[in-house]
Motif scaffolding. Structure first.
Motif, PDB file in Angstrom:
ATOM      1  N   ALA A 283      40.141 -22.168  57.648  1.00 42.52           N
ATOM      2  CA  ALA A 283      39.279 -20.923  57.270  1.00 42.52           C
ATOM      3  C   ALA A 283      39.747 -19.680  57.983  1.00 42.52           C
ATOM      4  O   ALA A 283      40.083 -19.729  59.171  1.00 42.52           O
ATOM      5  CB  ALA A 283      37.745 -21.028  57.674  1.00 42.52           C
TER       6      ALA A 283
ATOM      7  N   VAL B 279      38.080 -16.460  60.175  1.00 39.62           N
ATOM      8  CA  VAL B 279      36.568 -16.376  60.443  1.00 39.62           C
ATOM      9  C   VAL B 279      36.589 -15.014  61.309  1.00 39.62           C
ATOM     10  O   VAL B 279      37.388 -14.311  61.818  1.00 39.62           O
ATOM     11  CB  VAL B 279      36.456 -17.592  61.703  1.00 39.62           C
ATOM     12  CG1 VAL B 279      35.140 -17.213  62.531  1.00 39.62           C
ATOM     13  CG2 VAL B 279      36.589 -18.869  61.326  1.00 39.62           C
TER      14      VAL B 279
ATOM     15  N   ASP C 157      32.424 -13.375  64.289  1.00 45.00           N
ATOM     16  CA  ASP C 157      31.522 -14.404  65.042  1.00 45.00           C
ATOM     17  C   ASP C 157      31.204 -15.470  64.097  1.00 45.00           C
ATOM     18  O   ASP C 157      30.278 -16.245  64.302  1.00 45.00           O
ATOM     19  CB  ASP C 157      30.476 -14.110  65.576  1.00 45.00           C
ATOM     20  CG  ASP C 157      30.796 -13.269  67.188  1.00 45.00           C
ATOM     21  OD1 ASP C 157      32.207 -13.624  67.787  1.00 45.00           O
ATOM     22  OD2 ASP C 157      30.150 -12.384  67.593  1.00 45.00           O
ATOM     23  N   GLY C 158      31.967 -15.664  62.898  1.00 41.00           N
ATOM     24  CA  GLY C 158      31.505 -16.741  62.011  1.00 41.00           C
ATOM     25  C   GLY C 158      30.441 -16.091  60.990  1.00 41.00           C
ATOM     26  O   GLY C 158      30.088 -16.713  59.979  1.00 41.00           O
ATOM     27  N   LYS C 159      30.108 -14.846  61.071  1.00 43.64           N
ATOM     28  CA  LYS C 159      29.332 -14.363  59.785  1.00 43.64           C
ATOM     29  C   LYS C 159      29.749 -14.256  58.626  1.00 43.64           C
ATOM     30  O   LYS C 159      29.295 -14.017  57.571  1.00 43.64           O
ATOM     31  CB  LYS C 159      28.534 -13.033  60.644  1.00 43.64           C
ATOM     32  CG  LYS C 159      27.469 -13.433  61.789  1.00 43.64           C
ATOM     33  CD  LYS C 159      26.798 -12.212  62.260  1.00 43.64           C
ATOM     34  CE  LYS C 159      25.811 -11.846  61.403  1.00 43.64           C
ATOM     35  NZ  LYS C 159      24.846 -10.727  61.739  1.00 43.64           N
TER      36      LYS C 159
ATOM     37  N   THR D 113      33.270 -15.743  56.795  1.00 44.25           N
ATOM     38  CA  THR D 113      34.250 -16.579  56.824  1.00 44.25           C
ATOM     39  C   THR D 113      34.894 -16.750  55.154  1.00 44.25           C
ATOM     40  O   THR D 113      34.093 -16.657  54.187  1.00 44.25           O
ATOM     41  CB  THR D 113      33.691 -18.000  57.263  1.00 44.25           C
ATOM     42  OG1 THR D 113      32.641 -18.517  56.337  1.00 44.25           O
ATOM     43  CG2 THR D 113      33.240 -18.009  58.440  1.00 44.25           C
TER      44      THR D 113
ATOM     45  N   GLY E  28      34.574 -16.649  50.004  1.00 42.41           N
ATOM     46  CA  GLY E  28      34.092 -16.540  51.371  1.00 42.41           C
ATOM     47  C   GLY E  28      32.513 -16.473  51.247  1.00 42.41           C
ATOM     48  O   GLY E  28      31.618 -16.403  50.252  1.00 42.41           O
ATOM     49  N   ILE E  29      31.856 -16.506  52.344  1.00 43.35           N
ATOM     50  CA  ILE E  29      30.457 -16.343  52.674  1.00 43.35           C
ATOM     51  C   ILE E  29      30.321 -15.389  53.911  1.00 43.35           C
ATOM     52  O   ILE E  29      30.938 -15.143  54.609  1.00 43.35           O
ATOM     53  CB  ILE E  29      29.854 -17.692  53.153  1.00 43.35           C
ATOM     54  CG1 ILE E  29      30.086 -18.726  52.201  1.00 43.35           C
ATOM     55  CG2 ILE E  29      28.376 -17.477  53.527  1.00 43.35           C
ATOM     56  CD1 ILE E  29      29.004 -18.819  51.176  1.00 43.35           C
TER      57      ILE E  29
ATOM     58  N   LEU F 114      27.224 -13.675  56.008  1.00 50.18           N
ATOM     59  CA  LEU F 114      25.744 -13.753  56.234  1.00 50.18           C
ATOM     60  C   LEU F 114      25.069 -12.344  56.514  1.00 50.18           C
ATOM     61  O   LEU F 114      25.756 -11.256  56.624  1.00 50.18           O
ATOM     62  CB  LEU F 114      25.433 -14.673  57.540  1.00 50.18           C
ATOM     63  CG  LEU F 114      25.936 -16.010  57.377  1.00 50.18           C
ATOM     64  CD1 LEU F 114      25.696 -16.647  58.639  1.00 50.18           C
ATOM     65  CD2 LEU F 114      25.729 -16.873  56.572  1.00 50.18           C
TER      66      LEU F 114
ATOM     67  N   ARG G  70      32.518 -25.513  50.264  1.00 51.31           N
ATOM     68  CA  ARG G  70      33.025 -25.442  48.942  1.00 51.31           C
ATOM     69  C   ARG G  70      33.814 -26.718  48.625  1.00 51.31           C
ATOM     70  O   ARG G  70      34.495 -27.512  49.405  1.00 51.31           O
ATOM     71  CB  ARG G  70      34.120 -24.383  48.800  1.00 51.31           C
ATOM     72  CG  ARG G  70      33.606 -22.961  47.998  1.00 51.31           C
ATOM     73  CD  ARG G  70      34.432 -21.797  47.982  1.00 51.31           C
ATOM     74  NE  ARG G  70      33.864 -20.917  48.732  1.00 51.31           N
ATOM     75  CZ  ARG G  70      33.219 -19.971  48.491  1.00 51.31           C
ATOM     76  NH1 ARG G  70      32.833 -19.858  47.195  1.00 51.31           N
ATOM     77  NH2 ARG G  70      32.636 -19.112  49.308  1.00 51.31           N
TER      78      ARG G  70
ATOM     79  N   VAL H  34      31.466 -21.896  66.217  1.00 50.21           N
ATOM     80  CA  VAL H  34      31.804 -21.681  64.832  1.00 50.21           C
ATOM     81  C   VAL H  34      32.906 -23.052  64.505  1.00 50.21           C
ATOM     82  O   VAL H  34      33.764 -22.988  65.208  1.00 50.21           O
ATOM     83  CB  VAL H  34      32.418 -20.420  64.483  1.00 50.21           C
ATOM     84  CG1 VAL H  34      32.875 -20.527  62.838  1.00 50.21           C
ATOM     85  CG2 VAL H  34      31.551 -19.293  64.503  1.00 50.21           C
TER      86      VAL H  34
ATOM     87  N   ASP I 253      34.883 -25.295  61.969  1.00 49.99           N
ATOM     88  CA  ASP I 253      35.726 -25.215  60.518  1.00 49.99           C
ATOM     89  C   ASP I 253      36.004 -26.921  60.155  1.00 49.99           C
ATOM     90  O   ASP I 253      36.504 -27.600  61.170  1.00 49.99           O
ATOM     91  CB  ASP I 253      37.176 -24.573  60.514  1.00 49.99           C
ATOM     92  CG  ASP I 253      37.816 -24.317  59.212  1.00 49.99           C
ATOM     93  OD1 ASP I 253      37.408 -24.789  58.245  1.00 49.99           O
ATOM     94  OD2 ASP I 253      38.917 -24.011  59.502  1.00 49.99           O
TER      95      ASP I 253
END
Lengths: 104, 104
Positions: A13, A15, A18-20, A22, A37-38, A40, B24, B94, B96
């Motif tokens: 992935a 990132v 801080d992973g908010k 990805t 992606g996602i 937040l 996913r 985080v 993965d």
């Protein structure tokens, strides 16, 4: 439920923040690239290299392109960002997206 | 950087725990399924249907299988969860991952 067939998926992935935010990259059979992606909730700014098609699959966010006002997407929608540009996002709920990179 | 070739990728993400865990699904050419996901720091419990291979691509977490003690993975690693079982996670950074579903 839509799907991308005969693609190559990069396992690792990407990132950000801080992973908010990805994402994972896929290469289509015609050689073009997408990332799925996602995001937040939060406020983010991104830069483009190629032109981007940002398809919002699910979520609630506002986006701002250079020189334009804030626009809202609730549920699903799409917007385009020129190459070599920036855009800002205010993400209000968990947002699922598919970004396509468009060679011009 | 490793990749999965000739796969079908489901565009829409799976979202759990308010987006702190997202994944996913991909269907491989042999019909087997994997999910690639991201877990943000937190404590989670998951249930399995099929046996699962949990490959940690990057991250720092502890996992606990039924009847066993806590084990730690830092960086990368793999563990297996029996079918029809549960496992607990304490995710510290985080993380993965790539989960493979194994028919027995």
């Amino acid at each position: 439920m839509s799907q991308l067939e005969n693609v190559t998926l990069i396992k690792e992935a990407n990132v950000y923040f801080d992973g908010k935010v990805t994402s994972r990259a896929v290469i289509l059979s015609d050689g073009t690239k997408k990332t799925l992606g996602i995001m937040l909730p939060g406020e983010y700014e991104f830069s483009t290299d190629l032109k981007e098609e940002m398809e919002i699959l699910a979520g609630h966010l506002e986006y701002k392109l250079t020189g334009e006002g804030w626009q809202t997407i609730e549920g699903s929608g799409v917007f385009y960002v020129p190459a070599q540009d920036k855009f800002q996002l205010k993400v209000h709920t968990v947002t699922d997206y598919c970004c396509s990179y468009i060679k011009e």
